[in-house]
Design an enzyme around this catalytic site. Structure first.
Site, PDB file in Angstrom:
ATOM      1  N   SER A   1      49.225  39.863  41.823  1.00 46.63           N
ATOM      2  CA  SER A   1      50.225  40.883  42.160  1.00 46.63           C
ATOM      3  C   SER A   1      50.808  40.514  43.520  1.00 46.63           C
ATOM      4  O   SER A   1      50.187  39.761  44.275  1.00 46.63           O
ATOM      5  CB  SER A   1      49.532  42.247  42.253  1.00 46.63           C
ATOM      6  OG  SER A   1      50.338  43.175  42.945  1.00 46.63           O
TER       7      SER A   1
ATOM      8  N   TYR B   1      42.303  47.490  45.056  1.00 46.56           N
ATOM      9  CA  TYR B   1      43.265  46.732  44.242  1.00 46.56           C
ATOM     10  C   TYR B   1      43.723  45.480  45.002  1.00 46.56           C
ATOM     11  O   TYR B   1      43.718  44.371  44.468  1.00 46.56           O
ATOM     12  CB  TYR B   1      44.461  47.625  43.886  1.00 46.56           C
ATOM     13  CG  TYR B   1      45.446  46.978  42.943  1.00 46.56           C
ATOM     14  CD1 TYR B   1      45.159  46.838  41.591  1.00 46.56           C
ATOM     15  CD2 TYR B   1      46.684  46.512  43.396  1.00 46.56           C
ATOM     16  CE1 TYR B   1      46.066  46.250  40.713  1.00 46.56           C
ATOM     17  CE2 TYR B   1      47.595  45.919  42.538  1.00 46.56           C
ATOM     18  CZ  TYR B   1      47.272  45.788  41.197  1.00 46.56           C
ATOM     19  OH  TYR B   1      48.170  45.196  40.328  1.00 46.56           O
TER      20      TYR B   1
HETATM   21  P1  NAD Z   1      48.788  47.960  31.643  1.00 41.33           P
HETATM   22  O1  NAD Z   1      47.964  49.108  32.093  1.00 41.33           O
HETATM   23  O2  NAD Z   1      49.903  48.225  30.718  1.00 41.33           O
HETATM   24  O3  NAD Z   1      47.864  46.834  31.007  1.00 41.33           O
HETATM   25  C1  NAD Z   1      46.570  46.552  31.449  1.00 41.33           C
HETATM   26  C2  NAD Z   1      45.716  46.321  30.221  1.00 41.33           C
HETATM   27  O4  NAD Z   1      44.404  45.968  30.679  1.00 41.33           O
HETATM   28  C3  NAD Z   1      45.588  47.576  29.360  1.00 41.33           C
HETATM   29  O5  NAD Z   1      45.933  47.301  28.029  1.00 41.33           O
HETATM   30  C4  NAD Z   1      44.122  47.928  29.486  1.00 41.33           C
HETATM   31  O6  NAD Z   1      43.574  48.510  28.326  1.00 41.33           O
HETATM   32  C5  NAD Z   1      43.501  46.574  29.775  1.00 41.33           C
HETATM   33  N1  NAD Z   1      42.188  46.723  30.373  1.00 41.33           N
HETATM   34  C6  NAD Z   1      41.823  47.528  31.399  1.00 41.33           C
HETATM   35  N2  NAD Z   1      40.490  47.461  31.578  1.00 41.33           N
HETATM   36  C7  NAD Z   1      40.018  46.569  30.679  1.00 41.33           C
HETATM   37  C8  NAD Z   1      38.728  46.079  30.368  1.00 41.33           C
HETATM   38  N3  NAD Z   1      37.640  46.498  31.018  1.00 41.33           N
HETATM   39  N4  NAD Z   1      38.611  45.173  29.373  1.00 41.33           N
HETATM   40  C9  NAD Z   1      39.690  44.782  28.667  1.00 41.33           C
HETATM   41  N5  NAD Z   1      40.935  45.211  28.917  1.00 41.33           N
HETATM   42  C10 NAD Z   1      41.085  46.099  29.904  1.00 41.33           C
HETATM   43  O7  NAD Z   1      49.327  47.264  32.964  1.00 41.33           O
HETATM   44  P2  NAD Z   1      50.179  45.953  33.171  1.00 41.33           P
HETATM   45  O8  NAD Z   1      51.218  46.298  34.141  1.00 41.33           O
HETATM   46  O9  NAD Z   1      50.552  45.304  31.907  1.00 41.33           O
HETATM   47  O10 NAD Z   1      49.088  45.075  33.933  1.00 41.33           O
HETATM   48  C11 NAD Z   1      48.754  43.752  33.574  1.00 41.33           C
HETATM   49  C12 NAD Z   1      48.334  43.008  34.845  1.00 41.33           C
HETATM   50  O11 NAD Z   1      49.480  42.900  35.704  1.00 41.33           O
HETATM   51  C13 NAD Z   1      47.266  43.725  35.666  1.00 41.33           C
HETATM   52  O12 NAD Z   1      46.331  42.789  36.142  1.00 41.33           O
HETATM   53  C14 NAD Z   1      48.035  44.317  36.828  1.00 41.33           C
HETATM   54  O13 NAD Z   1      47.242  44.468  37.962  1.00 41.33           O
HETATM   55  C15 NAD Z   1      49.130  43.277  37.015  1.00 41.33           C
HETATM   56  N6  NAD Z   1      50.321  43.757  37.726  1.00 41.33           N
HETATM   57  C16 NAD Z   1      51.065  44.812  37.261  1.00 41.33           C
HETATM   58  C17 NAD Z   1      52.177  45.244  37.978  1.00 41.33           C
HETATM   59  C18 NAD Z   1      53.017  46.422  37.536  1.00 41.33           C
HETATM   60  O14 NAD Z   1      53.860  46.881  38.327  1.00 41.33           O
HETATM   61  N7  NAD Z   1      52.862  46.921  36.321  1.00 41.33           N
HETATM   62  C19 NAD Z   1      52.545  44.579  39.146  1.00 41.33           C
HETATM   63  C20 NAD Z   1      51.766  43.519  39.593  1.00 41.33           C
HETATM   64  C21 NAD Z   1      50.665  43.112  38.876  1.00 41.33           C
END
Ligand code: NAD
Length: 529
Positions: free
Chosen positions: A423, A436
């Protein structure tokens, strides 16, 4: 892929008579852009013009101009407007490694001329060329500027201080201008290439090793960044050559760090256009970024494994993604219930993937949480150990376990790509989200360490840093709302696809993808990712 077309866009390319500029010009020519080619050597400029015509560009305009000269840069803009009526794109590639006739030199012994000439061409030239195209772009309310910096714009090297200083300057200048222009519809990006095989090496008397990848690799990255939809920008990514020894026993002993590396026999293979025959395993595969990635790679023919917590949801999504991929020749999609905190789940995940598809070409680690479920943003002094542990267990330990689980298969294949989703909060800490941020910094450190361990085996490991992306993760951030300009997750998916399509000799290092206005918002007191 949701990438924009470059057909009929008016593109100025400086430094077009050789190297990266020439390769970029030819890539844009193949896309049907209308070209204005700028260089200092008339004969070589004519050669590029002829090559561009052969590649599909109709009657490019060739201008023999010097980027150090203010009136020359004004002429560049005026002549482009007179010929084409618009300036849509500037790819600014003009630059030198050292002053004419100069060699490697220490700062202590350097003449002022050696310093001035490099700074004048590389940094002042960037300022003059960028400034010259801005009035037309601002008036039109759109435009794309891409400045070529260098890996030396991220870390300095002895004996080339002017070059490093100028390229750090180009990055700073580009990021400042990007921030100024974000509401004017003008996107400014910098790209930082490592050493690719251009004539700059021979000009300074260095032999060109045969195993350095060609400039077309960088041209493809330029083309991709220009085609990125206008709501997003890449924050100064690096593109690097990657040498693989292709062999040696695993695990390595002693560490390969000390060993002289030789290249694989044929690193010059061209970029594939689809992912048929590849197998992509995605943790967090039913979340926002994970699912967009699953759909994108299936649409290019890859076999997909969607690993996530909810058994019924992964099964339903695997059916849907499998249907998306069927027309593209994908061997299908597999849904697996996996908790990334559990070591045994990773072993099962890899076994099931190999059982179904026989290989693992890519692991995309998307599983992640912003905070422990149901907890609000907190000062670090108030964070409970259970909250800390939960974020670390999923984001960092889960990434470690997944990487470790797939590596034996990838090393045995002597090929593979791991993309660990970190991130922008892995680069810059933020109040109220200590766990985080710590986990996401950790993901970058982990990725760099693993990358260094396995690069000789043909396996690439990368962290990818998204800024705000519109996914369900934001629900964890309530009551702070998602920013209005959060990007659709397909932007990240497209970037992952681009990383997957890189040939074995090239790697996109630690890319940051952000909404066009992200930097300013982060500088004001942003409350949420
Ligand atoms: P999201 O919540 O839509 O997806 C995250 C997924 O991880 C979910 O489907 C959830 O069920 C799964 N998950 C959580 N705990 C888990 C576990 N113990 N075992 C298996 N799966 C698990 O969010 P996203 O935005 O798609 O996030 C994906 C990645 O991108 C994350 O690592 C997040 O930190 C990173 N990210 C997101 C953003 C944003 O703005 N959305 C920005 C920077 C980084």
């Amino acid at each position: 892929m949701a990438l924009a077309s470059l057909r009929d866009r008016v593109a100025i390319v400086t430094g077009a008579s050789s190297g990266l500029g020439r390769a970029a010009a030819l890539a844009l020519a193949r896309d049907g852009a209308r070209l204005v080619l700028v260089g200092r050597d008339r004969r070589r400029l004519e050669e590029t013009t002829a090559a561009a015509a052969a590649a599909g560009a109709a009657a490019s305009l060739a201008l023999c101009l010097d980027v150090r000269v203010e009136v020359d840069m004004r002429r560049m803009a005026d002549a482009t407007l007179a010929r084409h009526g618009a300036i849509d794109i500037l790819v600014h590639s003009a630059g030198v490694l050292r002053a004419a006739g100069a060699g490697l030199n220490t700062v202590a012994a350097m003449t002022t001329r050696e310093w001035d000439e490099v700074l004048d061409i590389n940094l002042r030239g960037t300022f003059l060329a960028n400034r010259a195209v801005l009035p037309a772009m601002r008036a039109a309310g759109r435009g794309d500027i891409l400045n070529l910096a260098s890996r030396s714009g991220r870390s300095g090297l002895a004996y080339d201080a002017p070059y490093c200083a100028s390229k750090f300057g180009v990055v700073g200048f580009s990021e400042a201008l990007a921030d100024e222009m974000r509401h004017a519809g003008v996107r400014v990006q910098a790209l930082l290439p490592g050493r690719f095989a251009t004539e700059v090496l021979t000009q300074i008397g260095l032999p060109q090793p045969g195993d350095i990848p060609p400039p077309e690799r960088v041209a493809e990255a330029i083309r991709w960044m220009l085609r990125l939809p206008a709501d997003a920008r890449m924050l100064s990514p690096l593109i690097e050559p990657l040498q693989s020894t292709g062999g040696g026993s695993w695990p390595p002993a002693p560490p390969p760090r000390t060993r002289k590396e030789t290249s694989m026999p044929s690193p010059f293979c061209s970029a594939a256009e689809d992912l048929r025959g590849k197998v992509v395993l995605i943790t967090g595969g039913s979340g926002g970024i994970g699912l967009a990635t699953a759909r994108a790679v299936a649409a290019l023919g890859a076999g997909v494994v969607i690993a996530d917590l909810d058994e019924h949801r992964v099964a339903a999504l695997a059916d849907e993604v499998g249907a998306v991929g069927a027309a593209a020749g994908s061997p299908g999609a597999l849904g697996l219930a996996v908790d990334v905190r559990e070591e045994a789940d990773h072993a099962r995940m890899v076994q099931a993937t190999l059982g179904r598809f026989g290989r693992i070409d890519a692991l995309i680690c998307c599983a992640g949480i912003l905070r422990k479920r149901g907890t609000p943003p907190k000062l670090m002094v108030d964070v409970g150990v259970d909250e800390w542990d939960e974020v670390m267990a999923i984001n960092l330990r889960g990434t470690f376990l997944a990487n470790r689980a797939v590596l034996p298969a990838m090393v045995a294949q002597r090929a593979g790509l791991i993309v660990n989703i970190s991130s922008v909060q892995g680069l810059q800490g933020r109040a109220y989200d200590g766990p985080y941020c710590a986990s996401k910094f950790g993901v970058i450190g982990l990725s760099q360490a693993v990358a260094d361990e396995v690069k000789s085996y043909g396996v690439k490991v990368q962290a990818l840093m998204p800024a705000a992306i519109a996914t369900p993760m934001w629900e964890q951030n309530l009551p702070a709302p998602m920013p209005g300009d959060a990007l659709p997750p397909e932007r990240v998916a497209d970037l992952i696809v681009f990383m997957l399509l890189q040939p074995p000799d090239t790697v996109i290092v630690g890319p940051v993808i952000a909404p066009l206005g992200a930097r300013r918002r982060r500088a004001t007191k942003a409350s949420a990712e």
